[in-house]
Design a protein around this motif. Sequence first.
Motif, short mmCIF file in Angstrom:
data_model
loop_
_atom_site.label_atom_id
_atom_site.label_comp_id
_atom_site.label_asym_id
_atom_site.label_seq_id
_atom_site.Cartn_x
_atom_site.Cartn_y
_atom_site.Cartn_z
N ARG A 167 0.92 -1.23 0.04
CA ARG A 167 -0.13 0.07 0.00
C ARG A 167 0.87 1.29 0.19
NH1 ARG A 167 -5.30 0.47 0.53
NH2 ARG A 167 -6.51 -1.59 1.02
N LYS A 168 1.63 1.00 0.83
CA LYS A 168 2.70 2.29 0.89
C LYS A 168 3.66 2.92 -0.19
CE LYS A 168 6.79 4.02 3.45
NZ LYS A 168 7.84 3.49 4.67
N GLN A 169 4.06 1.45 -1.09
CA GLN A 169 4.94 1.70 -2.16
C GLN A 169 4.18 1.80 -3.59
OE1 GLN A 169 8.52 -0.46 -2.61
NE2 GLN A 169 8.62 -0.95 -0.46
N TYR A 170 3.15 1.20 -3.64
CA TYR A 170 2.59 0.95 -4.78
C TYR A 170 0.93 1.34 -4.76
CZ TYR A 170 6.59 -1.29 -6.18
OH TYR A 170 7.98 -1.56 -6.25
N GLY A 171 0.12 1.09 -3.79
CA GLY A 171 -1.13 1.49 -3.66
C GLY A 171 -2.14 0.70 -4.49
N ARG A 172 -1.63 -0.44 -4.91
CA ARG A 172 -2.45 -1.21 -5.73
C ARG A 172 -2.17 -2.59 -5.83
NH1 ARG A 172 -2.51 1.44 -11.58
NH2 ARG A 172 -3.67 -0.45 -12.10
N VAL A 173 -2.78 -3.48 -5.90
CA VAL A 173 -2.26 -4.93 -6.53
C VAL A 173 -3.49 -5.56 -7.58
CG1 VAL A 173 -1.96 -7.44 -5.80
CG2 VAL A 173 -1.03 -5.86 -4.39
N ASP A 174 -2.83 -5.92 -8.86
CA ASP A 174 -3.70 -6.24 -9.88
C ASP A 174 -3.66 -7.85 -10.15
OD1 ASP A 174 -4.52 -3.22 -10.87
OD2 ASP A 174 -2.21 -3.53 -10.44
N ILE A 175 -2.30 -8.30 -9.95
CA ILE A 175 -2.20 -9.82 -10.32
C ILE A 175 -1.52 -10.43 -8.98
CG2 ILE A 175 -0.69 -11.23 -11.67
CD1 ILE A 175 -0.82 -9.08 -13.84
N LEU A 176 -2.17 -11.44 -8.68
CA LEU A 176 -1.61 -12.15 -7.56
C LEU A 176 -1.29 -13.85 -8.14
CD1 LEU A 176 -0.89 -13.28 -4.80
CD2 LEU A 176 -3.33 -13.36 -4.36
N VAL A 177 -0.20 -14.25 -8.28
CA VAL A 177 -0.07 -15.70 -8.59
C VAL A 177 0.46 -16.36 -7.22
CG1 VAL A 177 1.60 -17.19 -9.84
CG2 VAL A 177 0.86 -14.96 -10.76
N ASN A 178 -0.53 -17.03 -6.61
CA ASN A 178 -0.03 -18.05 -5.60
C ASN A 178 0.68 -19.29 -5.97
OD1 ASN A 178 -0.97 -16.64 -3.26
ND2 ASN A 178 -3.19 -17.07 -4.28
N ASN A 179 2.10 -18.92 -5.85
CA ASN A 179 3.08 -20.22 -6.45
C ASN A 179 3.69 -20.97 -5.36
OD1 ASN A 179 5.02 -21.18 -8.41
ND2 ASN A 179 6.46 -20.21 -6.96
N ALA A 180 3.99 -20.08 -4.34
CA ALA A 180 4.69 -20.76 -3.05
C ALA A 180 4.04 -22.30 -2.61
CB ALA A 180 4.72 -19.82 -1.99
N GLY A 181 4.92 -23.25 -2.73
CA GLY A 181 4.45 -24.50 -2.34
C GLY A 181 5.59 -25.38 -1.95
N VAL A 182 5.04 -26.62 -1.32
CA VAL A 182 6.06 -27.58 -0.95
C VAL A 182 5.38 -29.00 -1.41
CG1 VAL A 182 7.10 -26.46 0.95
CG2 VAL A 182 4.79 -27.68 1.13
N ASN A 183 6.07 -29.75 -1.64
CA ASN A 183 5.72 -31.27 -2.03
C ASN A 183 6.70 -32.34 -1.00
OD1 ASN A 183 4.87 -33.75 -2.86
ND2 ASN A 183 5.16 -33.25 -5.28
N PRO A 184 6.10 -33.05 -0.16
CA PRO A 184 6.86 -33.98 0.78
C PRO A 184 7.08 -35.22 0.06
CG PRO A 184 5.14 -33.54 1.81
CD PRO A 184 4.84 -32.70 0.49
N ALA A 185 6.48 -35.45 -1.24
CA ALA A 185 6.30 -36.77 -1.77
C ALA A 185 7.51 -37.72 -1.83
CB ALA A 185 5.70 -36.52 -3.22
#
Length: 249
Positions: free
Chosen positions: A78-96
């Motif tokens: 909010r302080k630096q950009y004042g907006r968000v238009d795109i969110l890619v939820n990529n963070a993930g783990v796989n303990p397979a």
Amino acid sequence: MSTEKSVAVITGSYKGLGFEIAKKLAKFDNIQVIITGRDKEKGLEAREKLALQGLEVDYLPLDVTDEKSVEDFVAEIRKQYGRVDILVNNAGVNPAREPEESSLLTAKLDTVLSTFTVNTIGPLRVSQALIPLMKERNYGRIVNVSTEMASLNLISNDFYPLAPSYRLSKIGLNGLASLLAKELKGTNILVNNYSPGWMKTDIGGANAPLTAEEGAETAVYLATLPDGGSQGGFFAEMRKFGGPFPLPW
């Protein structure tokens, strides 16, 4: 400070698939990319790596499993950009690769819960935090990195490892997308999931047939959908079918 450019946030993006998604989106003149991750040193190294390729991105620390980290991140956005238009939820783990993950009957519940914390609750936490910013402009594109292994219609006959913790967490992520899409119906905030395919990453290993760069293509397609585009879809990796291809839930 505010920007007239669209602002794209990619979680877990200083390496692997997230880094490639960030790199591709940063090539758009009208998109300011924010790479994120828990490790500040690695995040700044990733930013510098892209800068050497002529791509200006920013880095902000973000741990999707930590509520305070997410709150601080949103305040800084909010302080630096004042907006968000795109969110890619990529963070993930796989303990397979853990031996216990070869069977649902031996899977450790602590592992199931920790995997859910990152792969399912993390995207929910970040989405809850950033969607209000999208609503302010009635514009948003949310892309969740899922997997074909989470298709309930395909599980009984697919050839993938059982990987119960990973599969269950991504099934939850698919449910999250469906519910968000339902709630946001009629807005210009589009929510979609996709499977990037088996890639040469820390999770996929060296024997995977696809590169992370190839796996990033569908994310970029969904992150830049035009108004009236897909809402609540689940897509396969585009190269597999020569274009956008819906997967069964």
